[in-house]
Design a protein around this motif. Structure first.
Motif, PDB file in Angstrom:
ATOM      1  N   ILE A  57       0.931  -1.151  -0.037  1.00 58.19           N
ATOM      2  CA  ILE A  57       0.066  -0.185   0.075  1.00 58.19           C
ATOM      3  C   ILE A  57       0.912   1.236   0.136  1.00 58.19           C
ATOM      4  N   ASP A  58       1.072   2.018  -1.134  1.00 55.34           N
ATOM      5  CA  ASP A  58       1.577   2.999  -1.209  1.00 55.34           C
ATOM      6  C   ASP A  58       0.971   4.392  -0.717  1.00 55.34           C
ATOM      7  N   SER A  79      -6.059  -8.974  10.379  1.00 58.31           N
ATOM      8  CA  SER A  79      -4.700  -8.547  10.146  1.00 58.31           C
ATOM      9  C   SER A  79      -4.198  -7.911  11.610  1.00 58.31           C
ATOM     10  N   ALA A  80      -3.265  -8.270  12.125  1.00 60.63           N
ATOM     11  CA  ALA A  80      -2.561  -7.693  13.255  1.00 60.63           C
ATOM     12  C   ALA A  80      -1.622  -6.941  13.012  1.00 60.63           C
ATOM     13  N   VAL A  81      -1.144  -6.609  11.738  1.00 61.05           N
ATOM     14  CA  VAL A  81      -0.223  -5.717  11.184  1.00 61.05           C
ATOM     15  C   VAL A  81      -0.378  -4.347  11.662  1.00 61.05           C
ATOM     16  N   SER A  82       0.631  -3.583  12.230  1.00 59.48           N
ATOM     17  CA  SER A  82       0.369  -2.094  12.562  1.00 59.48           C
ATOM     18  C   SER A  82       1.124  -1.326  11.476  1.00 59.48           C
ATOM     19  N   ALA A  83       0.543  -0.483  11.069  1.00 58.27           N
ATOM     20  CA  ALA A  83       0.958   0.605  10.010  1.00 58.27           C
ATOM     21  C   ALA A  83       0.504   2.140  10.509  1.00 58.27           C
ATOM     22  N   ARG A  84       1.280   2.800   9.989  1.00 62.61           N
ATOM     23  CA  ARG A  84       1.385   4.426  10.446  1.00 62.61           C
ATOM     24  C   ARG A  84       0.968   5.056   8.867  1.00 62.61           C
ATOM     25  N   PHE A  85       0.011   5.777   8.843  1.00 64.11           N
ATOM     26  CA  PHE A  85      -0.263   6.474   7.585  1.00 64.11           C
ATOM     27  C   PHE A  85      -0.165   7.982   7.855  1.00 64.11           C
TER      28      PHE A  85
END
Length: 92
Positions: A57-58, A79-85
């Motif tokens: 995801i860009d 999903s348990a993935v943590s992401a910062r946007f």
């Protein structure tokens, strides 16, 4: 060109869309290498989770309706993935 990424969907051979049922990473890499414009991927929470988990995801564009009924669909499924946007813009 409309491409559907699905493990369960099939379409008739004369359809105007194609279905990719496996090899998603390879197909997305091919699309990204050949595309001169942004690639717009639309799907449910499970597909978004898969994209997130693979770092694909860009840019995330969220569309919202003024009213939501029921529980809705989680943005990134289970999903348990943590992401910062970073918010780039907000439209009215």
């Amino acid at each position: 060109e409309t491409i559907i990424f699905s493990r369960t969907l099939s379409v008739p051979g004369n359809s105007e869309v194609s279905v990719v049922s496996g090899g998603w990473l390879d197909r997305l890499a091919e699309l990204k290498s050949k595309s001169k414009a942004p690639i717009y991927l639309c799907g449910g929470g499970m597909f978004a989770a898969w994209l997130l988990e693979h770092g694909l995801i860009d840019q995330l564009v969220l569309k919202r309706a003024p009213h939501v009924y029921g529980g809705g669909v989680r943005l990134f499924g289970d999903s348990a993935v943590s992401a910062r946007f970073e918010r780039v813009t907000t439209a009215p």
